[in-house]
Design an enzyme around this catalytic site. Structure first.
Site, PDB file in Angstrom:
ATOM      1  N   GLU A   1      15.899 -16.935 -21.088  1.00 18.18           N
ATOM      2  CA  GLU A   1      16.943 -16.580 -22.041  1.00 18.18           C
ATOM      3  C   GLU A   1      16.853 -15.112 -22.429  1.00 18.18           C
ATOM      4  OE1 GLU A   1      17.856 -20.475 -24.618  1.00 18.18           O
ATOM      5  OE2 GLU A   1      15.824 -19.760 -24.889  1.00 18.18           O
TER       6      GLU A   1
ATOM      7  N   CYS B   1      17.027  -8.538 -26.376  1.00 15.38           N
ATOM      8  CA  CYS B   1      15.696  -9.136 -26.342  1.00 15.38           C
ATOM      9  C   CYS B   1      15.579  -9.847 -24.995  1.00 15.38           C
ATOM     10  CB  CYS B   1      15.587 -10.117 -27.508  1.00 15.38           C
ATOM     11  SG  CYS B   1      14.069 -11.081 -27.539  1.00 15.38           S
TER      12      CYS B   1
ATOM     13  N   CYS C   1       5.458 -19.220 -20.473  1.00 13.53           N
ATOM     14  CA  CYS C   1       4.427 -18.298 -20.944  1.00 13.53           C
ATOM     15  C   CYS C   1       3.091 -19.023 -20.912  1.00 13.53           C
ATOM     16  CB  CYS C   1       4.726 -17.844 -22.372  1.00 13.53           C
ATOM     17  SG  CYS C   1       3.566 -16.599 -23.009  1.00 13.53           S
TER      18      CYS C   1
ATOM     19  N   CYS D   1       0.480 -19.961 -27.633  1.00 17.57           N
ATOM     20  CA  CYS D   1       0.461 -19.855 -29.105  1.00 17.57           C
ATOM     21  C   CYS D   1       1.159 -21.101 -29.668  1.00 17.57           C
ATOM     22  CB  CYS D   1       1.174 -18.583 -29.567  1.00 17.57           C
ATOM     23  SG  CYS D   1       0.449 -17.080 -28.848  1.00 17.57           S
TER      24      CYS D   1
ATOM     25  N   CYS E   1       4.822 -21.104 -31.208  1.00 20.03           N
ATOM     26  CA  CYS E   1       5.900 -20.486 -30.431  1.00 20.03           C
ATOM     27  C   CYS E   1       6.503 -21.511 -29.482  1.00 20.03           C
ATOM     28  CB  CYS E   1       5.348 -19.297 -29.641  1.00 20.03           C
ATOM     29  SG  CYS E   1       6.513 -18.618 -28.443  1.00 20.03           S
TER      30      CYS E   1
ATOM     31  N   GLY F   1       7.790 -15.160 -22.473  1.00 17.92           N
ATOM     32  CA  GLY F   1       6.748 -14.568 -21.642  1.00 17.92           C
ATOM     33  C   GLY F   1       5.897 -13.529 -22.340  1.00 17.92           C
TER      34      GLY F   1
ATOM     35  N   CYS G   1      13.458 -14.412 -32.534  1.00 16.34           N
ATOM     36  CA  CYS G   1      12.280 -14.100 -31.736  1.00 16.34           C
ATOM     37  C   CYS G   1      11.273 -15.240 -31.756  1.00 16.34           C
ATOM     38  CB  CYS G   1      11.622 -12.826 -32.241  1.00 16.34           C
ATOM     39  SG  CYS G   1      12.468 -11.370 -31.642  1.00 16.34           S
TER      40      CYS G   1
HETATM   41  N1  SAH Z   1       4.267 -12.582 -25.688  1.00 11.49           N
HETATM   42  C1  SAH Z   1       4.761 -11.522 -26.535  1.00 11.49           C
HETATM   43  C2  SAH Z   1       6.247 -11.653 -26.825  1.00 11.49           C
HETATM   44  C3  SAH Z   1       6.509 -12.926 -27.572  1.00 11.49           C
HETATM   45  S1  SAH Z   1       7.899 -13.136 -28.627  1.00 11.49           S
HETATM   46  C4  SAH Z   1       4.005 -11.520 -27.837  1.00 11.49           C
HETATM   47  O1  SAH Z   1       3.345 -12.497 -28.135  1.00 11.49           O
HETATM   48  O2  SAH Z   1       4.049 -10.524 -28.544  1.00 11.49           O
HETATM   49  C5  SAH Z   1       7.842 -11.908 -29.833  1.00 11.49           C
HETATM   50  C6  SAH Z   1       7.245 -12.277 -31.188  1.00 11.49           C
HETATM   51  O3  SAH Z   1       7.743 -13.496 -31.740  1.00 11.49           O
HETATM   52  C7  SAH Z   1       5.735 -12.437 -31.115  1.00 11.49           C
HETATM   53  O4  SAH Z   1       5.173 -11.699 -32.172  1.00 11.49           O
HETATM   54  C8  SAH Z   1       5.562 -13.909 -31.337  1.00 11.49           C
HETATM   55  O5  SAH Z   1       4.287 -14.224 -31.843  1.00 11.49           O
HETATM   56  C9  SAH Z   1       6.670 -14.191 -32.317  1.00 11.49           C
HETATM   57  N2  SAH Z   1       6.962 -15.610 -32.457  1.00 11.49           N
HETATM   58  C10 SAH Z   1       6.737 -16.603 -31.580  1.00 11.49           C
HETATM   59  N3  SAH Z   1       7.147 -17.779 -32.075  1.00 11.49           N
HETATM   60  C11 SAH Z   1       7.638 -17.541 -33.291  1.00 11.49           C
HETATM   61  C12 SAH Z   1       8.210 -18.359 -34.285  1.00 11.49           C
HETATM   62  N4  SAH Z   1       8.358 -19.666 -34.098  1.00 11.49           N
HETATM   63  N5  SAH Z   1       8.616 -17.771 -35.420  1.00 11.49           N
HETATM   64  C13 SAH Z   1       8.489 -16.443 -35.603  1.00 11.49           C
HETATM   65  N6  SAH Z   1       7.959 -15.615 -34.692  1.00 11.49           N
HETATM   66  C14 SAH Z   1       7.530 -16.152 -33.556  1.00 11.49           C
END
Ligand code: SAH
Length: 370
Positions: free
Chosen positions: A108, A121, A128, A132, A135, A183, A363
């Site tokens: 996406e 974005c 990924c 985490c 996420c 990712g 995000c």
């Molecule tokens: N892999 C990269 C990009 C991920 S998305 C990274 O981890 O930085 C970008 C941001 O969104 C990251 O800081 C991630 O931790 C955050 N994120 C992921 N899931 C989320 C959620 N459910 N709510 C808010 N932020 C989230």
């Protein structure tokens, strides 16, 4: 909702995505021209259409010989991303697209138009591997890395939508790219750097975006952050910290068991020092998990161990709860207190807006639900 478009179920195809103009270096271009039996300037012409005019329809490329136009464009600009559906929010100024890749993988991207800028974005991997737990993308594991052109094509699509006036607000320009889709960009380093090079190269070799307007967001792959600092392309680095202490961070960002808070923050500081670019610390605010006042103080300590010369700012992200997750967003008053304590220590702090929340486009929420 402007979709859903008809879904075509295809057996996954193996192998690499088709080669695309955006994958080619200058030397590659010469070789491909020879392969096509065309003069080298043909590739420049096609690049001009793709990167300069954001156009891929051969019928508009009237400077190419009519007889070979179709073949040239097919070879250089194969369709890499097929829209499966698009969703809109914020009166059409936020647009999320679910794409199907050549092998059936789904990713996406989200285009967000603001009064003063337009940001896309993008995804860098299908799925990924960082796992985490809060996420959405982290739950399904890694499917595969995306190619340079698959990454670039998301940006070209967004830039084209702006240039054609498809987003309310009239004809505009795409200004910013954030690697905050699906990712872990630094786990797909080569393809991501190739894409960044195409984004910053001036037309017709690239999109002519400013490196500072490209944000690479990472869980904190320390050797890759250090490598990024040596590239001479001063993109903005965002480190997804989410906790100032190893015990909690190892739960929220499992790679922390490999590189600690201290190691990740030191690499971010080194990046700031080397590139003179202020680093962004991402911190998703989770109620009663990481949002206590004492953790704000600890976060300030951790960051200020490297001095207070303005090398860092904190970006708090209101958590977008994913279905079935035990985590939820912080209370307003806790969020305010967290900001207050960081600012009292002189650390610039912002709270991210929640664009696209109602279309799961915020995000960290991108997960192909098909
Ligand atoms: N892999 C990269 C990009 C991920 S998305 C990274 O981890 O930085 C970008 C941001 O969104 C990251 O800081 C991630 O931790 C955050 N994120 C992921 N899931 C989320 C959620 N459910 N709510 C808010 N932020 C989230």
């Amino acid at each position: 909702m402007t979709g859903p478009l008809p879904l075509v179920f295809e057996a996954p195809r193996r192998g690499k995505p088709p080669r695309h103009l955006a994958d080619l270096s200058a030397e590659d271009r010469a070789a491909v021209a020879a392969e096509l039996g065309e003069p080298a300037f043909r590739l420049k012409q096609v690049a001009n259409h793709y990167f300069g005019r954001l156009e891929r329809d051969p019928s508009t490329m009237t400077d190419l010989p009519a007889a070979s136009r179709g073949r040239i464009v097919e070879t250089l600009l194969p369709a890499l991303l097929t829209p499966v559906r698009t969703m809109e929010a914020d009166k059409g100024t936020t647009r999320k697209t679910l794409w199907r890749l050549f092998d059936g993988a789904l990713v996406e991207s989200v285009l967000m138009r603001y009064p003063d800028r337009a940001t896309v974005c993008v995804s860098s991997q299908a799925g990924c591997g960082m796992a985490c737990p809060f996420c959405a993308t982290g739950q399904g594991g890694l499917e595969r890395n995306m190619s340079t052109a698959e990454i670039v094509d998301q940006v070209v699509d967004a830039a084209g939508a702006m240039a054609r006036g498809e987003i309310p607000g009239g004809v505009g320009r795409l200004s910013n790219v954030v690697f905050m889709g699906m990712g872990e960009p630094l786990a797909n380093y080569r393809a991501v750097m190739g894409a960044v090079r195409r984004m910053v190269a001036p037309a017709p070799d690239g999109l002519g975006l400013s490196a500072r307007n490209i944000t690479v967001s990472t869980v904190g792959l320390v050797p890759r952050i250090n490598q990024l600092a040596t590239e001479g392309i001063p993109v903005t680095l965002a480190l997804s910290l989410h906790a100032p202490d190893d015990e909690l961070r190892s739960e929220l960002v499992p790679i922390n068991t490999r590189w600690t808070v201290h190691e990740a923050v030191e690499a971010a500081w080194n990046y700031a020092r080397t590139t003179k670019r202020r680093v962004s610390i991402e911190y998703a605010m989770m109620r009663d998990i990481n949002d206590q006042a004492w953790r704000a103080d600890l976060l300030a300590d951790v960051l200020q161990a490297y001095g207070d010369w303005g090398w860092v700012h904190v970006n708090l992200i209101p958590l977008n709860p994913t279905p079935g997750s035990k985590w939820t967003a912080s209370r307003r008053e806790d969020e305010r207190e967290f900001v207050r304590r960081l600012e009292a220590r002189g650390i610039p702090t912002t709270v991210r807006d929640t664009r696209g929340r109602d279309i799961d486009g915020a995000c960290g929420q991108l997960a192909a639900a098909e």
